[in-house]
Design a protein around this motif. Structure first.
Motif, PDB file in Angstrom:
ATOM      1  N   UNK A  31       0.825  -1.211   0.000  1.00  0.00           N
ATOM      2  CA  UNK A  31       0.000   0.000   0.000  1.00  0.00           C
ATOM      3  C   UNK A  31       0.858   1.259   0.000  1.00  0.00           C
ATOM      4  N   UNK A  32       1.975   1.222   0.710  1.00  0.00           N
ATOM      5  CA  UNK A  32       2.883   2.371   0.705  1.00  0.00           C
ATOM      6  C   UNK A  32       3.544   2.538  -0.663  1.00  0.00           C
ATOM      7  N   UNK A  33       3.894   1.438  -1.308  1.00  0.00           N
ATOM      8  CA  UNK A  33       4.479   1.513  -2.653  1.00  0.00           C
ATOM      9  C   UNK A  33       3.486   2.156  -3.622  1.00  0.00           C
ATOM     10  N   UNK A  34       2.219   1.801  -3.517  1.00  0.00           N
ATOM     11  CA  UNK A  34       1.192   2.394  -4.382  1.00  0.00           C
ATOM     12  C   UNK A  34       1.071   3.891  -4.105  1.00  0.00           C
ATOM     13  N   UNK A  35       0.981   4.277  -2.826  1.00  0.00           N
ATOM     14  CA  UNK A  35       0.875   5.702  -2.470  1.00  0.00           C
ATOM     15  C   UNK A  35       2.086   6.484  -2.970  1.00  0.00           C
ATOM     16  N   UNK A  40       4.750  10.171  -6.855  1.00  0.00           N
ATOM     17  CA  UNK A  40       5.849  10.401  -7.788  1.00  0.00           C
ATOM     18  C   UNK A  40       5.363  10.658  -9.202  1.00  0.00           C
ATOM     19  N   UNK A  41       4.186  10.164  -9.545  1.00  0.00           N
ATOM     20  CA  UNK A  41       3.653  10.264 -10.906  1.00  0.00           C
ATOM     21  C   UNK A  41       3.696  11.706 -11.401  1.00  0.00           C
ATOM     22  N   UNK A  55       9.126   1.522 -11.886  1.00  0.00           N
ATOM     23  CA  UNK A  55       8.582   0.483 -11.015  1.00  0.00           C
ATOM     24  C   UNK A  55       9.364   0.453  -9.702  1.00  0.00           C
ATOM     25  N   UNK A  56       8.741  -0.134  -8.694  1.00  0.00           N
ATOM     26  CA  UNK A  56       9.417  -0.436  -7.439  1.00  0.00           C
ATOM     27  C   UNK A  56       9.620  -1.933  -7.371  1.00  0.00           C
TER      28      UNK A  56
END
Length: 85
Positions: A31-35, A40-41, A55-56
Protein backbone atom coordinates in the motif's frame (compact mmCIF):
# COMPACT_ATOMS: atom_id res chain seq x y z
CA UNK A 1 7.84 -4.76 12.22
CA UNK A 2 9.98 -5.83 9.28
CA UNK A 3 12.30 -3.89 7.04
CA UNK A 4 11.38 -3.46 3.36
CA UNK A 5 13.51 -1.97 0.59
CA UNK A 6 11.88 -0.07 -2.28
CA UNK A 7 14.40 -0.24 -5.13
CA UNK A 8 13.45 2.15 -7.94
CA UNK A 9 13.67 1.29 -11.63
CA UNK A 10 13.23 3.84 -14.39
CA UNK A 11 13.83 2.29 -17.77
CA UNK A 12 17.37 0.93 -17.59
CA UNK A 13 18.24 3.03 -14.54
CA UNK A 14 18.25 1.35 -11.12
CA UNK A 15 18.40 3.17 -7.78
CA UNK A 16 18.76 0.89 -4.75
CA UNK A 17 17.06 1.78 -1.48
CA UNK A 18 19.92 1.61 1.02
CA UNK A 19 17.87 2.64 4.07
CA UNK A 20 14.61 0.70 3.89
CA UNK A 21 11.34 1.31 5.73
CA UNK A 22 9.59 -0.63 8.47
CA UNK A 23 6.09 -2.01 8.01
CA UNK A 24 3.95 -4.45 9.95
CA UNK A 25 3.24 -6.60 6.88
CA UNK A 26 3.97 -7.04 3.19
CA UNK A 27 0.45 -5.75 2.53
CA UNK A 28 1.30 -2.48 4.31
CA UNK A 29 4.49 -2.23 2.26
CA UNK A 30 2.48 -2.75 -0.93
CA UNK A 31 0.00 0.00 0.00
CA UNK A 32 2.88 2.37 0.71
CA UNK A 33 4.48 1.51 -2.65
CA UNK A 34 1.19 2.39 -4.38
CA UNK A 35 0.88 5.70 -2.47
CA UNK A 36 4.48 6.59 -3.26
CA UNK A 37 4.04 5.76 -6.96
CA UNK A 38 0.95 8.00 -7.02
CA UNK A 39 2.90 10.84 -5.41
CA UNK A 40 5.85 10.40 -7.79
CA UNK A 41 3.65 10.26 -10.91
CA UNK A 42 3.04 14.03 -11.01
CA UNK A 43 6.66 14.87 -10.20
CA UNK A 44 7.90 12.65 -13.02
CA UNK A 45 5.57 14.34 -15.51
CA UNK A 46 6.72 17.80 -14.38
CA UNK A 47 10.31 16.93 -15.29
CA UNK A 48 9.16 15.31 -18.58
CA UNK A 49 9.94 11.75 -17.52
CA UNK A 50 7.60 8.87 -18.35
CA UNK A 51 6.13 7.24 -15.22
CA UNK A 52 5.15 4.23 -17.32
CA UNK A 53 8.85 3.29 -17.42
CA UNK A 54 9.07 3.17 -13.62
CA UNK A 55 8.58 0.48 -11.01
CA UNK A 56 9.42 -0.44 -7.44
CA UNK A 57 11.15 -3.72 -6.76
CA UNK A 58 10.37 -4.44 -3.11
CA UNK A 59 12.66 -6.74 -1.16
CA UNK A 60 12.83 -7.91 2.42
CA UNK A 61 15.79 -7.58 4.78
CA UNK A 62 17.38 -10.75 3.39
CA UNK A 63 17.19 -9.48 -0.19
CA UNK A 64 14.29 -11.69 -1.29
CA UNK A 65 12.06 -10.03 -3.88
CA UNK A 66 8.54 -9.80 -2.45
CA UNK A 67 6.83 -8.00 -5.31
CA UNK A 68 7.36 -5.68 -8.24
CA UNK A 69 5.04 -2.69 -8.63
CA UNK A 70 5.08 -1.19 -12.13
CA UNK A 71 3.79 2.38 -11.96
CA UNK A 72 1.39 1.53 -14.79
CA UNK A 73 -0.66 -0.30 -12.12
CA UNK A 74 -1.49 3.13 -10.65
CA UNK A 75 -2.94 4.19 -14.00
CA UNK A 76 -4.74 0.86 -14.45
CA UNK A 77 -6.35 1.26 -11.02
CA UNK A 78 -7.72 4.67 -12.06
CA UNK A 79 -9.11 3.23 -15.29
CA UNK A 80 -10.95 0.60 -13.27
CA UNK A 81 -12.88 3.33 -11.46
CA UNK A 82 -14.56 4.77 -14.55
CA UNK A 83 -18.34 4.99 -14.29
CA UNK A 84 -20.31 2.59 -16.47
CA UNK A 85 -22.02 4.23 -19.50
Amino acid sequence: MSLYYFHFRQGRSYTPDKVGSEFASVEDAYLEAVRTAQDMWRELLIVCEDPLLCSFEVRDGEGNELFNLPFVEVLDACRGNEPAP
